[in-house]
Design a protein around this motif. Sequence first.
Motif, PDB file in Angstrom:
ATOM      1  N   ARG A 131      66.240  37.372   0.574  1.00  0.00           N
ATOM      2  CA  ARG A 131      66.786  36.366   0.992  1.00  0.00           C
ATOM      3  C   ARG A 131      67.440  36.652   2.468  1.00  0.00           C
ATOM      4  O   ARG A 131      67.364  35.705   3.535  1.00  0.00           O
ATOM      5  N   ALA A 132      68.002  37.720   2.613  1.00  0.00           N
ATOM      6  CA  ALA A 132      68.507  38.109   3.926  1.00  0.00           C
ATOM      7  C   ALA A 132      67.357  38.289   5.008  1.00  0.00           C
ATOM      8  O   ALA A 132      67.423  37.751   6.112  1.00  0.00           O
ATOM      9  N   VAL A 133      66.154  39.011   4.559  1.00  0.00           N
ATOM     10  CA  VAL A 133      64.861  38.976   5.378  1.00  0.00           C
ATOM     11  C   VAL A 133      64.610  37.706   5.920  1.00  0.00           C
ATOM     12  O   VAL A 133      64.282  37.431   7.184  1.00  0.00           O
ATOM     13  N   MET A 134      64.787  36.699   5.102  1.00  0.00           N
ATOM     14  CA  MET A 134      64.473  35.563   5.276  1.00  0.00           C
ATOM     15  C   MET A 134      65.241  34.742   6.551  1.00  0.00           C
ATOM     16  O   MET A 134      64.939  33.663   7.082  1.00  0.00           O
ATOM     17  N   THR A 135      66.111  35.357   6.314  1.00  0.00           N
ATOM     18  CA  THR A 135      67.587  34.876   7.226  1.00  0.00           C
ATOM     19  C   THR A 135      67.271  35.457   8.912  1.00  0.00           C
ATOM     20  O   THR A 135      67.237  34.704   9.773  1.00  0.00           O
ATOM     21  N   TYR A 136      67.027  36.880   8.681  1.00  0.00           N
ATOM     22  CA  TYR A 136      66.919  37.689   9.928  1.00  0.00           C
ATOM     23  C   TYR A 136      65.572  37.954  10.485  1.00  0.00           C
ATOM     24  O   TYR A 136      65.639  38.316  11.419  1.00  0.00           O
ATOM     25  N   GLY A 137      64.648  37.538   9.680  1.00  0.00           N
ATOM     26  CA  GLY A 137      63.267  37.881  10.273  1.00  0.00           C
ATOM     27  C   GLY A 137      62.783  39.013   9.511  1.00  0.00           C
ATOM     28  O   GLY A 137      63.220  40.039   9.107  1.00  0.00           O
ATOM     29  N   MET A 138      61.229  39.303   9.881  1.00  0.00           N
ATOM     30  CA  MET A 138      60.505  40.380   9.180  1.00  0.00           C
ATOM     31  C   MET A 138      60.013  41.375  10.453  1.00  0.00           C
ATOM     32  O   MET A 138      60.375  40.826  11.422  1.00  0.00           O
TER      33      MET A 138
END
Length: 130
Positions: free
Chosen positions: A110-117
């Motif tokens: 979920r954090a990656v979906m907030t901050y990007g890949m």
Amino acid sequence: DVQLQASGGGLVQAGGSLRLSCAASGFNFDDYAIGWFRQAPGREREGVSCIRFSDDYTYYAESVKGRFTISSDNNKNTVYLQMNSLKPEDTAVYYCAAENLVGADGDWLRAVMTYGMDDWGKGTQVTVSS
């Protein structure tokens, strides 16, 4: 090198559907997740959905739950985003992105979906008319 190519965008009326495709190459699918992000003019980038290939974990933003479905065709190294019941507020440039997320828990995803890949493809424009 990771390569990602998004396609399938277009102009559709509200209530209509589109299917986006993300053709991916250059990495081991078993270790990666692919996400869809979108950005509309004047708005922050939003993580829309992602899928992790190792366990088929999926994530959806609240704004698209029940309307969008992410899926993968591992034989074709392609991830799809089926978008139904489209709304004008879904208008944006949609990007697919990838990151090695093997072992990541739900909070991390979920954090990656907030901050990007880590790796990004070029976007495809989706325009929903009212």
